[in-house]
Write a protein that holds these residues in place. Sequence first.
Motif, PDB file in Angstrom:
ATOM      1  N   ILE A   1       0.839  -1.172  -0.199  1.00 53.22           N
ATOM      2  CA  ILE A   1       0.101  -0.094  -0.145  1.00 53.22           C
ATOM      3  C   ILE A   1       0.774   1.219  -0.093  1.00 53.22           C
ATOM      4  O   ILE A   1       0.331   2.373  -0.080  1.00 53.22           O
ATOM      5  CB  ILE A   1      -0.790  -0.094   1.038  1.00 53.22           C
ATOM      6  N   LEU A   2       2.135   1.050   0.140  1.00 60.24           N
ATOM      7  CA  LEU A   2       2.965   2.354   0.034  1.00 60.24           C
ATOM      8  C   LEU A   2       2.720   3.109  -1.238  1.00 60.24           C
ATOM      9  O   LEU A   2       3.204   4.145  -1.416  1.00 60.24           O
ATOM     10  CB  LEU A   2       4.563   2.012   0.006  1.00 60.24           C
ATOM     11  N   ALA A   3       2.548   2.074  -2.522  1.00 64.46           N
ATOM     12  CA  ALA A   3       2.074   3.045  -3.803  1.00 64.46           C
ATOM     13  C   ALA A   3       0.693   3.191  -4.001  1.00 64.46           C
ATOM     14  O   ALA A   3       0.525   3.832  -4.963  1.00 64.46           O
ATOM     15  CB  ALA A   3       2.728   1.751  -4.840  1.00 64.46           C
TER      16      ALA A   3
ATOM     17  N   HIS B   1       0.586  -5.912   1.815  1.00 63.22           N
ATOM     18  CA  HIS B   1       1.763  -5.849   2.247  1.00 63.22           C
ATOM     19  C   HIS B   1       1.908  -4.199   3.184  1.00 63.22           C
ATOM     20  O   HIS B   1       2.006  -3.405   2.444  1.00 63.22           O
ATOM     21  CB  HIS B   1       2.985  -5.952   1.186  1.00 63.22           C
ATOM     22  N   PHE B   2       2.265  -4.419   4.364  1.00 61.30           N
ATOM     23  CA  PHE B   2       2.295  -3.095   5.134  1.00 61.30           C
ATOM     24  C   PHE B   2       3.349  -2.605   5.525  1.00 61.30           C
ATOM     25  O   PHE B   2       4.122  -3.360   6.508  1.00 61.30           O
ATOM     26  CB  PHE B   2       1.149  -3.360   6.254  1.00 61.30           C
ATOM     27  N   ASP B   3       4.027  -1.798   4.930  1.00 60.80           N
ATOM     28  CA  ASP B   3       5.382  -1.365   5.259  1.00 60.80           C
ATOM     29  C   ASP B   3       5.532  -0.143   6.510  1.00 60.80           C
ATOM     30  O   ASP B   3       4.959   0.849   6.197  1.00 60.80           O
ATOM     31  CB  ASP B   3       6.168  -0.525   4.053  1.00 60.80           C
TER      32      ASP B   3
ATOM     33  N   ASN C   1      12.893   7.019   5.633  1.00 60.86           N
ATOM     34  CA  ASN C   1      11.551   7.173   5.105  1.00 60.86           C
ATOM     35  C   ASN C   1      10.697   7.159   6.379  1.00 60.86           C
ATOM     36  O   ASN C   1      11.115   6.324   7.156  1.00 60.86           O
ATOM     37  CB  ASN C   1      10.891   6.272   4.062  1.00 60.86           C
ATOM     38  N   LEU C   2       9.794   7.610   6.427  1.00 61.05           N
ATOM     39  CA  LEU C   2       8.879   7.310   7.546  1.00 61.05           C
ATOM     40  C   LEU C   2       7.292   7.411   7.081  1.00 61.05           C
ATOM     41  O   LEU C   2       6.668   7.947   6.362  1.00 61.05           O
ATOM     42  CB  LEU C   2       8.625   8.907   8.467  1.00 61.05           C
ATOM     43  N   THR C   3       6.748   6.146   7.485  1.00 60.75           N
ATOM     44  CA  THR C   3       5.473   5.632   7.018  1.00 60.75           C
ATOM     45  C   THR C   3       4.497   5.522   7.812  1.00 60.75           C
ATOM     46  O   THR C   3       4.388   6.012   8.930  1.00 60.75           O
ATOM     47  CB  THR C   3       5.529   4.622   5.852  1.00 60.75           C
ATOM     48  N   PHE C   4       3.646   4.048   7.727  1.00 62.50           N
ATOM     49  CA  PHE C   4       2.655   3.851   8.597  1.00 62.50           C
ATOM     50  C   PHE C   4       2.775   3.228   9.901  1.00 62.50           C
ATOM     51  O   PHE C   4       3.749   2.567  10.316  1.00 62.50           O
ATOM     52  CB  PHE C   4       1.854   2.701   7.728  1.00 62.50           C
TER      53      PHE C   4
ATOM     54  N   VAL D   1       2.882  -7.338   8.042  1.00 59.56           N
ATOM     55  CA  VAL D   1       3.371  -6.160   8.614  1.00 59.56           C
ATOM     56  C   VAL D   1       4.871  -6.173   8.468  1.00 59.56           C
ATOM     57  O   VAL D   1       5.443  -7.138   9.099  1.00 59.56           O
ATOM     58  CB  VAL D   1       3.102  -5.820   9.888  1.00 59.56           C
ATOM     59  N   HIS D   2       5.453  -5.475   7.600  1.00 57.62           N
ATOM     60  CA  HIS D   2       6.974  -5.462   7.170  1.00 57.62           C
ATOM     61  C   HIS D   2       7.631  -4.348   8.172  1.00 57.62           C
ATOM     62  O   HIS D   2       7.314  -3.251   7.796  1.00 57.62           O
ATOM     63  CB  HIS D   2       7.419  -5.298   5.769  1.00 57.62           C
TER      64      HIS D   2
END
Length: 213
Positions: free
Chosen positions: A8-10, A31-33, A42-45, A63-64
């Motif tokens: 879902i990053l994309a 896939h959850f980064d 980078n800073l994400t979810f 969850v990665h």
Amino acid sequence: MVKLSGSILAANLSNLESEIKRVEKFIDEIHFDTMDGHFVPNLTFGYPLIEAVKNCTNLPIDVHLMVTNPEFHVEKLKEFDIQRITVHLETTYHIHRLISRIKEYGFEAFVALNPGTPLYLIEEIIPFLDGVLVMSVNPGFSGQKFIAKSIEKIKTLKNWKEKYGLNFSIAVDGGINETNADVVSSAGADILVMGYGIFKNNNLEQFSKLLKK
């Protein structure tokens, strides 16, 4: 059968639910980064978004953890309804203990390896893993070019499965698209993690059908 995992990053996060609904019938999991801006640039979810994704779909969630303190996050994640936790070998001194803890909480346990990390470092723990995630780009951002040498890692892992009589999954993440998915799967990959290749693919239905053949 090869599985498709949608990163879902994309996705267009301003329309997360519609994005997931649009692709979910063509993929097998989400896939959850989770990135901390320290282990990767980078800073994400975080946790609230996991709940949001669960409310959008019944697909399994991986969850990665791309973080420097995976032990902390594994403890937090034990209350979540997810399928799998993937941790990086490079982020912990006690990988066997961490894998054991993940499995103790009822999750599948995968170990991820960056492009520059050799496979022999996980050979001793292979019997305890549900899967290995081969990073075919340097982690942190979507849309990078596939690192061709990753194919050698995939083939070696496939040989290990035969050598040790094991049945762990081989996942590959980074730069996979319609032009190289068949090569990656033929080398031995069971799970293809794709961001742009899924959420930015105008021919996703056709691609999914062809790959699963």
